[in-house]
Every structure is written in structure tokens, then in C-alpha cells.
Design a protein around this motif. Structure first.
Motif, PDB file in Angstrom:
ATOM      1  N   MET A  55       0.837  -1.208   0.000  1.00 42.13           N
ATOM      2  CA  MET A  55       0.000   0.000   0.000  1.00 42.13           C
ATOM      3  C   MET A  55       0.868   1.253   0.000  1.00 42.13           C
ATOM      4  O   MET A  55       0.547   2.244  -0.669  1.00 42.13           O
ATOM      5  CB  MET A  55      -0.933  -0.008   1.202  1.00 42.13           C
ATOM      6  N   HIS A  59      -5.884   5.873   8.676  1.00 42.04           N
ATOM      7  CA  HIS A  59      -7.322   6.135   8.592  1.00 42.04           C
ATOM      8  C   HIS A  59      -8.027   5.328   7.497  1.00 42.04           C
ATOM      9  O   HIS A  59      -9.035   5.769   6.934  1.00 42.04           O
ATOM     10  CB  HIS A  59      -7.558   7.633   8.410  1.00 42.04           C
ATOM     11  N   CYS A  62      -0.749   8.691   8.985  1.00 40.08           N
ATOM     12  CA  CYS A  62      -2.115   8.276   8.658  1.00 40.08           C
ATOM     13  C   CYS A  62      -2.324   6.784   8.941  1.00 40.08           C
ATOM     14  O   CYS A  62      -1.475   5.951   8.627  1.00 40.08           O
ATOM     15  CB  CYS A  62      -2.412   8.578   7.184  1.00 40.08           C
TER      16      CYS A  62
HETATM   17  S1  SF4 Z   1      -6.131   5.969   4.554  1.00 41.15           S
HETATM   18 FE1  SF4 Z   1      -4.087   6.659   5.163  1.00 41.15          FE
HETATM   19  S2  SF4 Z   1      -3.107   4.804   6.002  1.00 41.15           S
HETATM   20 FE2  SF4 Z   1      -4.878   4.112   4.822  1.00 41.15          FE
HETATM   21  S3  SF4 Z   1      -4.056   3.680   2.766  1.00 41.15           S
HETATM   22 FE3  SF4 Z   1      -4.820   5.787   2.739  1.00 41.15          FE
HETATM   23  S4  SF4 Z   1      -3.019   7.013   3.242  1.00 41.15           S
HETATM   24 FE4  SF4 Z   1      -2.560   4.932   3.840  1.00 41.15          FE
END
Ligand code: SF4
Lengths: 227, 439
Positions: B326, B352, B350
Motif C-alpha cells: 500500500m 485512517h 495516517c
Molecule cells: S487511509 Fe491513510 S493509512 Fe490508509 S491507505 Fe490511505 S493514506 Fe494509507
């Protein structure tokens, strides 16, 4: 009629023959003798076929069944017709735990009793039990209908989603978020159809209906006691 | 304010992040649910070093002398084991947790590199099947989307018992991520929180698992390998029981492994790190004389070619990457910073994924965010990253004098810390001491 004697033939022979069936095959009748509690009998059938199993079977009989009609003349072990997609599975005796687990379609009929967790995680299958079901039946049941002509054990329909539960006898207790609901004409009609398809003579108006209160669908701290 | 600095010192028991969590819990009355993996530091592959070749053994010429990377998975029972060109696979991540573009990117890159990708909770999408030449189909406790047609389309099956981020726990896809398509795949209403069970609905112990695996083999006519994936906890026993149950491949996922959404208390406090888990899994296989007969895939916090090399040197046959994949797609990249800010975070911090508002278009179902990750761009990034991992892995293997990456061995490594030495059972650097080791 193709015959498989599981004292001579292997479960592998039977399942391979079922999987090798093509739409062109005319002979789609299977007789299975002496299953003697063997597991995974007649799993993964894909096409219309009539499969009669004479005797008791172990785990996962008719697992993931598609389109075939399977009749077990005996008792079945855990997970009968697990994740079945379509077709019909009929058990003349009793069923162990997890009958019809996560089933997505078709009809499962149990002429005797079903043990605990009958219809767990069901996703569209219809299950009709002539006898009673054990505790935690229809746990996390998502869709489809579970019909119980006898009684239901503790915690029926715990954490249920959109499945519909019909019980004629007593319910020992309801699980989290499962409540009794009105039996409308629409439900009487659905239930009558299911009983008819299962070959069970019973008056749909004698049943009570249970389903989700939908209080646990989105987390709410004020319902924390129910988790 | 006091002139004496001692009066202003923070508490070691209640540092800032602990205070903040107590304040949040008091305001919201619920544990924190988040994505990504463990944020605490645990002993890991960074605590190991390779001993390159010198006089006692000679290295191979970089770029000139061959250093094989291929691996065959599922040789025990399957008619068609997987033959991968590289020992780095893509871990299971659901469509739902990830958007369609992210899934397609992973599939295309894995295909280009000759490796496999994996479905996740929610089943197989048409797009990922067509993008992935080699696709591993997960059989999860929730059974969302599970069906025999997809089972037969898969190149391998993975029975997921647990996950490193939350061994013993189920999953939770929050309502905000449940679009019509995701809800349809899971046979649930749109917009509700989708709980994934922690146990399979139709089996409980290892004896049942053996019968379950047999059923899956029967349905797939013994064609494809069957993996068993466990979160790293009682690794020795879990691996041995998985082998006894008939697994072709065991996947061990350490606590650094990521998740789309689960309780923070789970992510940070349950399970053991990947480092000791690899060693325990290898020992368990050796004890059964099944090492290299049942293949071992290790995952949980693998980030670099060095991490891959260390996992292989400890005895793994392959690794699996999820969070790092990711990141390669753009997770936590310093772009669209306003959108990170709207989530109350910033690039680099992050976690999230559970919100469905991923600023870089990976863990989202919203078309306007997904547009930020066109599949061809994502696939290129992922392919570049995989290629880099392989080059790094080969660089280390050649430097240790190995003509195949599977020839790396524990003897090629030392540990930087006493903890890592004890966990990996390699000597502390500069000594011949392996803490806790008795011949
Ligand atoms: S929400 Fe934040 S932690 Fe999750 S894949 Fe997207 S950038 Fe990465």
C-alpha cells in the motif's frame, strides 16, 4: 443410475464423477451406499442431478451444492450443505452442528432435529427443520429463512442481520438484537411456500416470526451491553 | 510556571499519546478502531545484520553470476503447485477495504513480476481475477462472497484462521465504506458496519480443520494448493497443527501485519513479532521433518529486500507484503495534504483506512478519490517496488555467496541486540552467544 458403494469406491471417485457431469449427460441419478459416516460425500456438485445417499454421513455432506438434489436417508454430521448455493438437500434423520452454515441459496430440509448453530452465518439459503434446533441457531444470519417446526434453543438469532426466522414451538431465549416481529400476510405466504417445498404439512399461522431489531447495525455506545 | 524544569517533566507512565487516548476514550466511549499495523517498536529484522563473504567464503559477482529467486509453493498434495518467479507475494486485502483500482494495480504488478496476489474478505472480483495471473482465494470466517465457482477459478486457496494484526479477533468494515457493490458482495445492507467473525462457522479445532481442508480439496479435485494462514501467537503449535491438518503451505503473519480496521488495543497488544515467529515456524516444521516440504510464507512488516533476505535466511520459503504494498501505491505519501488534515492526520501518521476517505485513493470506494490512483500508475509503482525488493534481495544473497536466495541461512546473520539474538537464535554480533540457546 450410477451406483457408488463407499465400502468399495472412494469418496474421491464419487465426487470426481459428480464434477465430471456435463449438460449433455442424460444419466444424472446417483445412488450412494454404505457411506458409514464418511466426510465430504457429494460435495461441490455443479449440475442438476439426483443423488440419494443410503445411510449416515460425516462432515460437510453436500457442501457447496449447486443445482443438485441430494437426499440423505440417515443422519448427517456437522456442516451439512455448508455454503450451498442452490438445489435441494434433504436429510431424513437428524443433523449435527452448523447445518446449512453460510448457505447462499437453495433449500435444506431436515426431517429430524438439528443441533446447535443451525443456519449460522446463512446468506440466502432457506432451511426447514421438522424438529427442533439447538442453541445459537441463525447466529449472524444475513439472509434467507430458517423455519423450525419444533422448538429453538438458547440465543436464537444472535447478532442477526436480515434473515427471517419462523418458529412454531417455544424459543428458549433470543440472542442479541433478535426480536419477535409481526407475522403479516406476506410472511404467512412465504412460510406456507417453504413448508410446501419441504413437503411438511403445517399451518403457517401457528408460527411466530423473529428478526433483527437492527440496533447493532452501527456501533452505538449506548447499546454496549448487547455486545 | 515554575522556574525548576523538573516540575514540568512529563510522566513516563502517562506520555502524551497515552493522555490523549484516555481523553479520547472519555469523550467517545469506544475503543479506537483504525487501520495500518502496530506503531510501537518491537524487535524486528532491523536488529539483524548479514555477514557478507570475505576470505572464509567468496561472494558472487553482482549482475553477472546467477542468483535464482524462483519458488514453488504447494508441492505436498496439490496437482498444480504455484510456480512463482520471485519469493515475494501480495497478501490478502479485500475489495471493500481497498478500492477496485488498488486491487487491479496489485494484480497487474504481481502478474508482471511473476508472483501471486490474494483476495480478501468479500470474495473475488472479476477485475482482480482478470488482472492477476496467479490468484490465491481466501476462505475466511465471515465467508462473505465465498462461492464454489470462484473457488474453482482460484490458483490456490488460503484458509484464514487468523491475522497478525488481530489474532483471535474478527474484522470490522465500518458502514461508511459499505457501498452498494461492497454490500451486494457480502449479502448485507448498504451502510451498516460489517463484522467479520473471529471463528469459522463450520469448524473449530484442528481435527475439524483437517476435514475442512479435505472438503475443499474434494471440491477443487485436489488441483490447487491449500494454505493455512495464522496470526503469530503460539506459532510452534499452530504451525504443527496446520501441517497435521494437511496444509500445503503455512502462512505466518507477525504482529506488525496491517489491517483495514480493527481495535488499536488488538493491533498493539496481541500477537508476537514476525522475527521470533519465523524462527518458531521453521523449528516447528523441522521437528516434523516437513521444512521445505510444506512451504512457509512469512508476513508482517516486510518492507525491504533486506527484510525479505532475513526472513528467507531464517528458513521461510517466501514472504508476503500488505502494508508495504500500500505504501508503494502511495499510502502516507506527502500529497493531497489538505485531505490528510481533514482526517485529523498528516502524511506519515495516517492510519485512517477505516474511514473510506483515503487521501491517495487506495482504501476508498469514492470515485473522486479512487481517480487519484489510476491502475496503470499504481501497477507501475508496485512493479517498480517489487523489482527493487528483488534486486536488493539478490544483492545480499550474492554478497553472501549464494546462487539462489533460498541458500541464505541463519549462519549468514548476527544480531544487534540481545532480544533479537534470542528471538532469531543467531549470535549477538561479535560474540558466539545466543541467549537462551542450549545445544
Ligand atoms: S487511509 Fe491513510 S493509512 Fe490508509 S491507505 Fe490511505 S493514506 Fe494509507
Amino acid at each position: 443410475m450410477r451406483e457408488f458403494d463407499l465400502e468399495v469406491d472412494s469418496v474421491r471417485d464419487l465426487n470426481a464423477a459428480l464434477h465430471a457431469l456435463t449438460e449433455e449427460d442424460r444419466d444424472r441419478d446417483f445412488l450412494v451406499c454404505h457411506p458409514n459416516g464418511r466426510h465430504s460425500v457429494a460435495v461441490g456438485a455443479m449440475l442438476e442431478a439426483d443423488i440419494r445417499i443410503e445411510g449416515h454421513v460425516g462432515y460437510y455432506c453436500a457442501g457447496m451444492n449447486q443445482r443438485a438434489r441430494v437426499q440423505v436417508r440417515g443422519n448427517v454430521g456437522p456442516g451439512v450443505a455448508e455454503n450451498m448455493m442452490s438445489g435441494m438437500v434433504q436429510v431424513t434423520g437428524n443433523a449435527s452442528q452448523y447445518a446449512g452454515a453460510s448457505g447462499r441459496g437453495g433449500l435444506l430440509v431436515i426431517e429430524g432435529d438439528a443441533s446447535s448453530r443451525c443456519g449460522i452465518s446463512m446468506k440466502g439459503v432457506n432451511i426447514v427443520v421438522r424438529g427442533s434446533v439447538g442453541h445459537m441457531s441463525a447466529f449472524m444470519a444475513q439472509a434467507g429463512a430458517l423455519v423450525v417446526c419444533g422448538d429453538a434453543g438458547q440465543h436464537l438469532g444472535d447478532s442477526i442481520y436480515e434473515a427471517r426466522l419462523y418458529v412454531r414451538g417455544t424459543v428458549r431465549s433470543l440472542g442479541a438484537d433478535c426480536v419477535e416481529k409481526d407475522m403479516t400476510d406476506e410472511h404467512v405466504k412465504e412460510l406456507s411456500g417453504l413448508l410446501l417445498a419441504a413437503g411438511i404439512e403445517a399451518d403457517a399461522r401457528e408460527f411466530r416470526r423473529y428478526g433483527s431489531a437492527r440496533r447493532l447495525y452501527n456501533f452505538n455506545i449506548d447499546h454496549v451491553d448487547e455486545y | 510556571m515554575s522556574v525548576y524544569k523538573r516540575a514540568q517533566r512529563p510522566s513516563a507512565t502517562f506520555p502524551d499519546h497515552v493522555l490523549s487516548e484516555i481523553h479520547r476514550a472519555a469523550d467517545q466511549g469506544i475503543y479506537e478502531i483504525r487501520g495500518f499495523g502496530a506503531k510501537r517498536r518491537v524487535p524486528g529484522f532491523d536488529d539483524l545484520l548479514f555477514l557478507g563473504a570475505s576470505v572464509s567464503r567468496y561472494p558472487l559477482e553482482g549482475y553477472r553470476e546467477a542468483c535464482g529467486t524462483d519458488v514453488v509453493l504447494g508441492t505436498r498434495h496439490a496437482k498444480n503447485p504455484l510456480r512463482l518467479k520471485i519469493p515475494i507475494t501480495i497478501a490478502g486485502m479485500s475489495f471493500g477495504a481497498l478500492g477496485a483500482n488498488a486491487k487491479e494495480s496489485l494484480g497487474r504488478a504481481a502478474t508482471a513480476m511473476g508472483t501471486s496476489t490474494t483476495t480478501g474478505d468479500g470474495g473475488m472480483t472479476v477485475e482482480e481475477r482478470s488482472a492477476s495471473e496467479t490468484l490465491v482465494y481466501q476462505v475466511l470466517p465471515s465467508r462473505y462472497g465465498l462461492n464454489p465457482d470462484d473457488l474453482r477459478k482460484a490458483d490456490a486457496l488460503e484458509v484464514v484462521v487468523g491475522q497478525g494484526a488481530k489474532p483471535g479477533g474478527g474484522g470490522m468494515l465500518l458502514g461508511q465504506k459499505i457501498t452498494e457493490r461492497v454490500a451486494g458482495m457480502r449479502t448485507l445492507p448498504e451502510g451498516i458496519d460489517q463484522r467479520s467473525a473471529c471463528r469459522h462457522p463450520d469448524w473449530t479445532g484442528p481435527d475439524d480443520l483437517e476435514i475442512k481442508i479435505n472438503e475443499l480439496r474434494e471440491i477443487t479435485d485436489w488441483r490447487v494448493p491449500i494454505y493455512v494462514k495464522v496470526g503469530a501467537t503460539r506459532t510452534r503449535y499452530d504451525v504443527q497443527l496446520a501441517v497435521k491438518a494437511g496444509a500445503d503451505v503455512v502462512v505466518v503473519d507477525g504482529m506488525q501485519g496491517g489491517t483495514a480496521a480493527t481495535q488499536d488495543v488488538f493491533i498493539e497488544h496481541v500477537g508476537i513479532p514476525t522475527l521470533p515467529a519465523v524462527r518458531l515456524a521453521v523449528e516447528a516444521l523441522k521437528e516434523l521433518r516437513m521444512h521445505r516440504k510444506v512451504q512457509l510464507i512469512v508476513s508482517g512488516g516486510i518492507r525491504s529486500g533486506a527484510d525479505v533476505a532475513k526472513a528467507l535466511a531464517l528458513g521461510a520459503d517466501a514472504v508476503s507484503i500488505g502494508s508495504a504494498a500500500m505504501v508503494a501505491l502511495g499510502c502516507n505519501k506527502p500529497v493531497y495534504e489538505d485531505d490528510y488534515a481533514r482526517l485529523g492526520t498528516e502524511p506519515g501518521c495516517c492510519h485512517h483506512c477505516h474511514t473510506g476517505a483515503c487521501p491517495v485513493g487506495i482504501t476508498t470506494q469514492r470515485p473522486e478519490l479512487e481517480e487519484r490512483l489510476p491502475p496503470e500508475v499504481g501497477a507501475r509503482r508496485m512493479r517498480n517496488y517489487l523489482a527493487t525488493l528483488v534486486l536488493e534481495l539478490q544483492t545480499i544473497a550474492r554478497a553472501c555467496g549464494k546462487s539462489h536466495v533460498h541458500n541464505l541461512e541463519p549462519e549468514d546473520m548476527v544480531a544487534l541486540t540481545v532480544e533479537a539474538a534470542a528471538m532469531a537464535r543467531v549470535p549477538l554480533a561479535g560474540t558466539d552467544w545466543i541467549p537462551g540457546w542450549r545445544e
